[in-house]
Write a protein that holds these residues in place. Sequence first.
Motif, PDB file in Angstrom:
ATOM      1  N   ALA A 186     -40.444 -22.122  40.931  1.00 43.50           N
ATOM      2  CA  ALA A 186     -40.642 -20.681  41.071  1.00 43.50           C
ATOM      3  C   ALA A 186     -39.512 -20.163  41.951  1.00 43.50           C
ATOM      4  CB  ALA A 186     -41.993 -20.375  41.689  1.00 43.50           C
ATOM      5  N   ARG A 187     -39.059 -18.953  41.659  1.00 44.50           N
ATOM      6  CA  ARG A 187     -37.922 -18.416  42.413  1.00 44.50           C
ATOM      7  C   ARG A 187     -38.396 -17.913  43.782  1.00 44.50           C
ATOM      8  NH1 ARG A 187     -32.830 -17.459  40.999  1.00 44.50           N
ATOM      9  NH2 ARG A 187     -33.214 -17.638  38.755  1.00 44.50           N
ATOM     10  N   THR A 188     -38.440 -18.834  44.740  1.00 41.96           N
ATOM     11  CA  THR A 188     -38.841 -18.524  46.105  1.00 41.96           C
ATOM     12  C   THR A 188     -37.704 -18.895  47.054  1.00 41.96           C
ATOM     13  OG1 THR A 188     -39.819 -20.716  46.492  1.00 41.96           O
ATOM     14  CG2 THR A 188     -41.245 -19.045  45.491  1.00 41.96           C
ATOM     15  N   SER A 204     -33.272 -25.259  32.551  1.00 38.50           N
ATOM     16  CA  SER A 204     -33.005 -25.783  31.210  1.00 38.50           C
ATOM     17  C   SER A 204     -34.123 -26.680  30.701  1.00 38.50           C
ATOM     18  CB  SER A 204     -31.680 -26.570  31.216  1.00 38.50           C
ATOM     19  OG  SER A 204     -31.827 -27.827  31.877  1.00 38.50           O
ATOM     20  N   LYS A 205     -34.937 -27.209  31.597  1.00 39.34           N
ATOM     21  CA  LYS A 205     -36.012 -28.121  31.222  1.00 39.34           C
ATOM     22  C   LYS A 205     -37.329 -27.409  30.919  1.00 39.34           C
ATOM     23  CE  LYS A 205     -33.988 -32.145  31.505  1.00 39.34           C
ATOM     24  NZ  LYS A 205     -33.934 -33.059  30.332  1.00 39.34           N
ATOM     25  N   ILE A 206     -37.394 -26.099  31.121  1.00 36.08           N
ATOM     26  CA  ILE A 206     -38.643 -25.356  30.929  1.00 36.08           C
ATOM     27  C   ILE A 206     -38.659 -24.718  29.542  1.00 36.08           C
ATOM     28  CG2 ILE A 206     -40.122 -23.507  31.806  1.00 36.08           C
ATOM     29  CD1 ILE A 206     -38.790 -23.898  34.543  1.00 36.08           C
ATOM     30  N   PHE A 211     -38.560 -19.142  34.945  1.00 34.73           N
ATOM     31  CA  PHE A 211     -39.217 -19.780  36.080  1.00 34.73           C
ATOM     32  C   PHE A 211     -40.660 -19.283  36.217  1.00 34.73           C
ATOM     33  CE2 PHE A 211     -34.716 -20.109  37.570  1.00 34.73           C
ATOM     34  CZ  PHE A 211     -34.670 -21.502  37.585  1.00 34.73           C
ATOM     35  N   LEU A 212     -41.452 -20.062  36.905  1.00 36.90           N
ATOM     36  CA  LEU A 212     -42.848 -19.724  37.186  1.00 36.90           C
ATOM     37  C   LEU A 212     -42.919 -18.501  38.098  1.00 36.90           C
ATOM     38  CD1 LEU A 212     -45.943 -20.622  37.331  1.00 36.90           C
ATOM     39  CD2 LEU A 212     -45.263 -21.921  39.366  1.00 36.90           C
ATOM     40  N   GLU A 213     -43.869 -17.621  37.824  1.00 40.74           N
ATOM     41  CA  GLU A 213     -44.167 -16.512  38.730  1.00 40.74           C
ATOM     42  C   GLU A 213     -45.222 -16.976  39.733  1.00 40.74           C
ATOM     43  OE1 GLU A 213     -42.672 -13.620  38.812  1.00 40.74           O
ATOM     44  OE2 GLU A 213     -41.488 -13.854  36.984  1.00 40.74           O
ATOM     45  N   VAL A 214     -45.049 -16.597  40.993  1.00 40.03           N
ATOM     46  CA  VAL A 214     -45.996 -17.065  42.014  1.00 40.03           C
ATOM     47  C   VAL A 214     -47.411 -16.564  41.741  1.00 40.03           C
ATOM     48  CG1 VAL A 214     -44.251 -17.385  43.805  1.00 40.03           C
ATOM     49  CG2 VAL A 214     -45.377 -15.158  43.578  1.00 40.03           C
ATOM     50  N   SER A 215     -47.536 -15.404  41.112  1.00 43.32           N
ATOM     51  CA  SER A 215     -48.869 -14.885  40.792  1.00 43.32           C
ATOM     52  C   SER A 215     -49.561 -15.755  39.754  1.00 43.32           C
ATOM     53  CB  SER A 215     -48.764 -13.440  40.291  1.00 43.32           C
ATOM     54  OG  SER A 215     -47.959 -13.369  39.119  1.00 43.32           O
ATOM     55  N   PHE A 237     -53.047 -30.443  37.617  1.00 42.74           N
ATOM     56  CA  PHE A 237     -52.980 -29.314  36.684  1.00 42.74           C
ATOM     57  C   PHE A 237     -51.534 -28.824  36.570  1.00 42.74           C
ATOM     58  CE2 PHE A 237     -57.364 -29.577  37.738  1.00 42.74           C
ATOM     59  CZ  PHE A 237     -58.069 -29.014  36.691  1.00 42.74           C
ATOM     60  N   ASP A 238     -51.042 -28.773  35.350  1.00 45.42           N
ATOM     61  CA  ASP A 238     -49.652 -28.395  35.133  1.00 45.42           C
ATOM     62  C   ASP A 238     -49.431 -26.897  35.184  1.00 45.42           C
ATOM     63  OD1 ASP A 238     -48.210 -30.818  34.813  1.00 45.42           O
ATOM     64  OD2 ASP A 238     -49.200 -31.115  32.892  1.00 45.42           O
ATOM     65  N   LEU A 239     -48.327 -26.526  35.791  1.00 47.35           N
ATOM     66  CA  LEU A 239     -47.806 -25.159  35.756  1.00 47.35           C
ATOM     67  C   LEU A 239     -46.318 -25.272  35.432  1.00 47.35           C
ATOM     68  CD1 LEU A 239     -49.590 -23.862  38.979  1.00 47.35           C
ATOM     69  CD2 LEU A 239     -49.719 -22.707  36.763  1.00 47.35           C
ATOM     70  N   SER A 240     -46.027 -26.002  34.359  1.00 46.95           N
ATOM     71  CA  SER A 240     -44.636 -26.383  34.092  1.00 46.95           C
ATOM     72  C   SER A 240     -43.996 -25.632  32.944  1.00 46.95           C
ATOM     73  CB  SER A 240     -44.563 -27.894  33.817  1.00 46.95           C
ATOM     74  OG  SER A 240     -45.195 -28.216  32.592  1.00 46.95           O
ATOM     75  N   GLY A 241     -44.713 -24.681  32.358  1.00 49.56           N
ATOM     76  CA  GLY A 241     -44.130 -23.922  31.258  1.00 49.56           C
ATOM     77  C   GLY A 241     -43.810 -24.762  30.038  1.00 49.56           C
ATOM     78  N   GLY A 242     -44.555 -25.859  29.878  1.00 46.96           N
ATOM     79  CA  GLY A 242     -44.370 -26.739  28.738  1.00 46.96           C
ATOM     80  C   GLY A 242     -43.483 -27.932  28.998  1.00 46.96           C
ATOM     81  N   ARG A 243     -42.951 -28.061  30.220  1.00 43.59           N
ATOM     82  CA  ARG A 243     -42.034 -29.171  30.510  1.00 43.59           C
ATOM     83  C   ARG A 243     -42.742 -30.518  30.579  1.00 43.59           C
ATOM     84  NH1 ARG A 243     -38.155 -30.266  35.852  1.00 43.59           N
ATOM     85  NH2 ARG A 243     -37.888 -32.505  35.398  1.00 43.59           N
ATOM     86  N   ALA A 244     -43.880 -30.579  31.243  1.00 47.08           N
ATOM     87  CA  ALA A 244     -44.530 -31.862  31.519  1.00 47.08           C
ATOM     88  C   ALA A 244     -44.913 -32.557  30.217  1.00 47.08           C
ATOM     89  CB  ALA A 244     -45.758 -31.664  32.383  1.00 47.08           C
ATOM     90  N   THR A 245     -44.689 -33.852  30.165  1.00 40.81           N
ATOM     91  CA  THR A 245     -45.008 -34.633  28.973  1.00 40.81           C
ATOM     92  C   THR A 245     -46.277 -35.444  29.142  1.00 40.81           C
ATOM     93  OG1 THR A 245     -43.532 -36.394  29.766  1.00 40.81           O
ATOM     94  CG2 THR A 245     -42.605 -34.774  28.232  1.00 40.81           C
ATOM     95  N   TYR A 246     -46.895 -35.426  30.320  1.00 39.41           N
ATOM     96  CA  TYR A 246     -48.175 -36.107  30.529  1.00 39.41           C
ATOM     97  C   TYR A 246     -48.851 -35.514  31.761  1.00 39.41           C
ATOM     98  CZ  TYR A 246     -46.141 -38.700  34.451  1.00 39.41           C
ATOM     99  OH  TYR A 246     -45.542 -39.049  35.655  1.00 39.41           O
TER     100      TYR A 246
END
Length: 246
Positions: A186-188, A204-206, A211-215, A237-246
């Motif tokens: 997240a852009r912090t 590039s991996k998302i 990037f994730l929004e903090v909200s 719990f994933d908040l990866s925008g589809g990046r995580a593979t497991y």
Amino acid sequence: MKQVKKQTAVVTGGAQGIGRAVVERLAAMDIRMAIWDIDIDLARATAAATGADAVACEVDIADWDSVEAAAEATLEQFETIEILVNSAGVAGSNNPLADYPIDEFRKITEVNLLGTFHVNRAVVPTMMKQNYGRIVNIASVAGKEGNPNASAYSASKAGVIALTKSLGKELADQNIAVNCVTPAAARTRIFSQMKQEHIDYMLSKIPRGRFLEVSEAAAMIAWLCSEENSFTTGASFDLSGGRATY
């Protein structure tokens, strides 16, 4: 999301970033806030903006004495702690492992992993006595997949995931849920610790291409902290925008 009674939440790193978004979200649910942060001036400003039922504590989570004192002060103020969100952390610099500064690797581990242990260790006994609690530790997708040139950060966040799973199993026979989230970047302000090429790599991996929004993080964390989350524990719990593979 229902709350049966007035609850108290501890949010580490609550002065800014994801932590502040969580503070604002939980405060809107009429939850009392104890903001634990190393930047006490910013923590006080956040507490003042949040409302009368918010206090700020100067805490270095890498220092057990500091964490223990904050827990005692919070209990003196509010009597109970039902919720813990551990958002405090550092990214560190970007270097290949062969060149990584030894002292900096130690510092990152002390804050991100040992600090998570300290904060959980300080709060869990109170939750056990009241047979109720909700804990959310902020890990990272880097703890699942590993980011190149970020071995210290990746390793420390992998440790947070494992600690969460272990504690979740220990407390599974009580009404205490212990979970973690694994956000993409997240852009912090933590971006200021990273090289631009590393920021570009993370983006590039998302698959969602942003990037994730903090909200968005706060929304998921708020549910994990609620009484409605009465079954899930020891989970990531994933908040990866589809990046995580497991």
